[in-house]
Write an enzyme that holds these catalytic residues in place. Structure first.
Site, PDB file in Angstrom:
ATOM      1  N   TYR A 152      40.474  34.453  38.907  1.00 38.35           N
ATOM      2  CA  TYR A 152      39.490  33.923  38.295  1.00 38.35           C
ATOM      3  C   TYR A 152      38.951  35.014  37.285  1.00 38.35           C
ATOM      4  CZ  TYR A 152      35.067  31.411  36.460  1.00 38.35           C
ATOM      5  OH  TYR A 152      34.199  31.025  35.786  1.00 38.35           O
ATOM      6  N   ASP A 247      41.071  43.151  35.991  1.00 40.54           N
ATOM      7  CA  ASP A 247      39.562  42.346  36.129  1.00 40.54           C
ATOM      8  C   ASP A 247      38.779  42.862  37.221  1.00 40.54           C
ATOM      9  OD1 ASP A 247      37.410  40.862  36.333  1.00 40.54           O
ATOM     10  OD2 ASP A 247      38.519  38.865  35.736  1.00 40.54           O
ATOM     11  N   LYS A 275      28.688  42.584  37.045  1.00 44.25           N
ATOM     12  CA  LYS A 275      28.101  42.781  38.367  1.00 44.25           C
ATOM     13  C   LYS A 275      27.254  43.922  38.578  1.00 44.25           C
ATOM     14  CE  LYS A 275      30.807  38.722  40.056  1.00 44.25           C
ATOM     15  NZ  LYS A 275      29.885  37.727  39.991  1.00 44.25           N
TER      16      LYS A 275
END
Length: 442
Positions: A152, A247, A275
């Site tokens: 994702y 990623d 994050k």
């Protein structure tokens, strides 16, 4: 532990809030996985959190392993981060102009992640991945993006093809609203399968701009790269004239200060972060080789902008967070997560269900899969017994432990988790497995 106290489990206030929310927000939530659609029932609404514990609107207390899906590596309300935000707040919340804090956080990121010679801050991981792909296409003059089933990279059009996270949880193969012409620019390989990558390059010679990958997959549940997989991707990208994008929105600064690329010794051309680098505030970043980043406006022609990019509160929180990530912090995270993994495996063996499930872990992220191992790709993960997972999830919640309401997510350990939290979690885990597999008592 300022932890879980025995009390009657009630959901009245959260249920009322959810009913009202559904009249105002799609599905009653602002991100799909929060809806509990995959596990049934209503989500709880958070009242407050501290350390390893989250408290809902009805006063139920949970040992939290969602941790905002990863950013809270020091736990909720980490003192250093909170102090930095309080200090920055009186100076203003947004300026639309550069700040010293952006430079200082960039210095920290570039120092920790050597492949990122320059970095651009944005407001989310989705924005970072979307922007990095635009740059890759411009730099190579090619259009195709190669990604991996179950990985994702946010909800940008280029990535909503066989995606993980909530897309997988809700069983959505793509998304309406993404034109077929755009979806056709994304090709999908099998994680941990270099042959599948090679076949795709052979079918699309000199057309693939970038290989985009989670170096440690965490959105199909935690799935580790097999030995040689990441190195193989680097070799294929070099041979084919494509770029390699890691990623590391989840793995960056969580698995190690330099992320998964430090652990596995593979240097990508571009990296996405998020994050942890915002300390729990909205932030994302992308960066890479100096020559590539020179193509980003205003230095170059590839346009990308954001009113809240480099937000001063997020930059202050990020600096405090990264300054707190010492070797002792990573050692503590490893000890706690390893204890949790060992306990989960031991309990499964004692209950006689070890052949029906497995636990994947690296550093402070782990996933108990309700499927026999090994779990090495998305097809493996999809063999999970989702009915058993649903029962387990709700039992864990009733016993005072909050995990993501989706099989295809990770559990996140923080420094606020310790032996008492681990013991409480494993006690709940045993009871929840008994329910999930219908083992009865005794």
């Amino acid at each position: 532990m300022a932890g879980v106290r025995k009390r009657r489990f009630v959901t009245t206030q959260s249920d009322r809030l959810f009913e009202k929310a559904k009249t105002l927000l799609p599905g009653g939530v602002d991100s799909p996985v929060r809806s509990f659609a995959a596990v049934g029932g209503n989500p709880f609404f958070v009242k407050k959190a501290s350390g390893a514990v989250i408290v809902d609107a009805d006063g139920n207390r949970y040992v939290d392993y969602v941790m905002s899906y990863g950013p809270l590596i020091l736990g909720h309300g980490a003192k250093a981060v909170a102090a930095a935000v309080r200090k920055a707040l009186p100076r203003g919340t947004s300026y639309g102009a550069p700040t010293k804090a952006e430079v200082e956080l960039a210095e920290r990121v570039v120092r920790a992640v050597p492949s990122m010679e320059k970095v651009r801050f944005v407001s989310s991981g989705t924005e970072a991945a979307m922007s990095a792909i635009r740059l890759a296409r411009a730099a190579t003059g090619r259009d195709l993006v190669l990604k991996f089933a179950g990985c994702y990279h946010g909800h940008a059009d280029s990535f909503l093809v066989q995606a993980g996270s909530a897309v997988a949880t809700l069983g959505i193969p793509g998304s309406p609203g993404v034109p077929a012409s755009l979806a056709g620019l994304t090709v999908t390989a099998v994680y941990n399968d270099l042959d599948s990558v090679g076949r795709i390059f052979a079918a699309h010679p000199r057309k693939i701009a970038v290989i985009a990958v989670e170096p440690v997959a965490a959105n199909m549940g935690v799935v580790l790269p097999k030995p040689g997989f990441l190195q193989g991707l680097r070799e294929i990208a070099d041979r084919e004239g494509a770029l390699l994008l890691f990623d590391e929105v989840i793995s960056g600064f969580r698995l190690a200060r330099g992320g998964a690329q430090e652990i596995y010794g593979v240097k990508p051309d571009l990296t996405c972060l998020g994050k942890i680098i915002g300390g729990g505030l909205p932030v994302g970043a992308y960066g890479g080789r100096r020559d590539l980043m020179a193509q980003i406006a205003p230095d170059g022609p590839v346009y990308q902008a954001g009113t809240l990019s480099g937000n001063p509160l997020a930059m202050a929180a990020g600096k405090a967070m990264l300054d707190s990530l010492t070797p002792a912090v990573y050692a503590k995270l490893e000890r706690t997560a390893a204890d949790l993994e060992r306990g989960m495996r031991r309990i499964a063996e004692e209950l006689g269900v070890s052949e029906r499930m497995t636990v994947n872990r690296i550093g402070s992220i782990l996933t108990p899969f309700f499927a026999p191992g090994p779990i090495e790709n998305f097809d493996d993960a999809k063999r999970s017994d989702l009915a058993a997972f649903r029962t387990w999830f709700h039992a864990m919640r009733r016993h005072g432990v909050f995990v993501a309401p989706a099989q295809f997510e990770a559990m996140f350990v923080s420094t606020a988790h310790g032996p008492k939290e681990t013991a409480a979690t494993l006690k709940a885990y045993r009871a929840a497995l008994v329910e999930a597999f219908g083992l009865g008592r005794g």
